[in-house]
Design an enzyme around this catalytic site. Structure first.
Site, PDB file in Angstrom:
ATOM      1  CD  GLU A 153      -2.580  -1.247   0.004  1.00  0.00           C
ATOM      2  OE1 GLU A 153      -3.202  -0.120  -0.940  1.00  0.00           O
ATOM      3  OE2 GLU A 153      -2.782  -2.512  -0.757  1.00  0.00           O
ATOM      4  CG  HIS A 156      -0.904   0.883  -4.544  1.00  0.00           C
ATOM      5  ND1 HIS A 156      -1.393   1.025  -5.954  1.00  0.00           N
ATOM      6  CD2 HIS A 156      -1.551  -0.058  -4.170  1.00  0.00           C
ATOM      7  CE1 HIS A 156      -1.661  -0.255  -6.206  1.00  0.00           C
ATOM      8  NE2 HIS A 156      -1.747  -0.843  -5.085  1.00  0.00           N
TER       9      HIS A 156
END
Length: 187
Positions: A153, A156
């Site tokens: 994450e 990202h």
């Protein structure tokens, strides 16, 4: 009736798909506590997304979603650990400050191109600095599967997809060939 491909299913649930510029741009950090209301709204949107997605797909390894995946270019992500009933981890302005030299390589999936899985090397332990809604700094260490989810994450939010972390010459495989759906990572 033709079956909906996994990536189309995620797109229909509001997940931005690979190729969208928001997925390759670094997310904008929050100025906290000044932007607390905005951060709370983004977190709320992330929780709505995890709820929608969780209703159509089980995640034995846990799951995470970053704000850019729902078309919000801000530095927020939510990770749901694999343990039933475990509280979700909210990441605001996360930054990896330390990582173990010990790594392993496991298959990962991504909601933004859910039709494939890729073998990704990652550290077995990471230390992450985040900002609280009150503007304080918090530091937490994560290990193994949770470290993998959180690192994915944070990537990202840095504009990186897991394919950028794969070894040269290793390509993602179609989800139809992936044999570990419904099982946790093995350590």
């Amino acid at each position: 009736m033709s079956q909906v491909r996994p990536s189309e299913q995620m797109r229909d649930l509001g997940v931005v798909q690979n190729g969208a510029p928001v997925l390759t741009e670094p997310a904008q950090a929050f100025d906290l506590p000044a932007e607390r209301e905005t951060a709370e709204h983004v977190i709320e949107q992330l929780f709505f997304a995890t709820e929608r997605i969780g209703q159509v797909h089980p995640f034995a390894k846990g799951m995470g979603i970053a704000a850019p995946q729902i078309a919000i270019g801000r530095a927020a992500a939510v990770v749901q650990p694999p343990e039933p009933g475990a509280p979700a981890i909210v990441l605001l302005n996360p930054r990896i400050t330390d990582r173990s030299s010990d790594q392993d390589e496991q298959y990962e999936g991504c909601l933004s191109f859910f039709h494939v899985r890729g073998l990704v090397p990652r550290p077995l332990r990471i230390t992450v600095e985040t900002t609280t809604l009150e503007g304080q700094t918090a530091t937490t260490s994560y290990e193994r599967g949770l470290a993998r989810l959180i690192h994915h994450e944070i990537d990202h939010l840095d504009g990186l997809l897991y394919t950028a972390r794969m070894r040269t010459g290793v390509a993602p495989i179609p989800v139809e060939r992936y044999r570990q759906t419904g099982r946790s990572w093995v350590y």
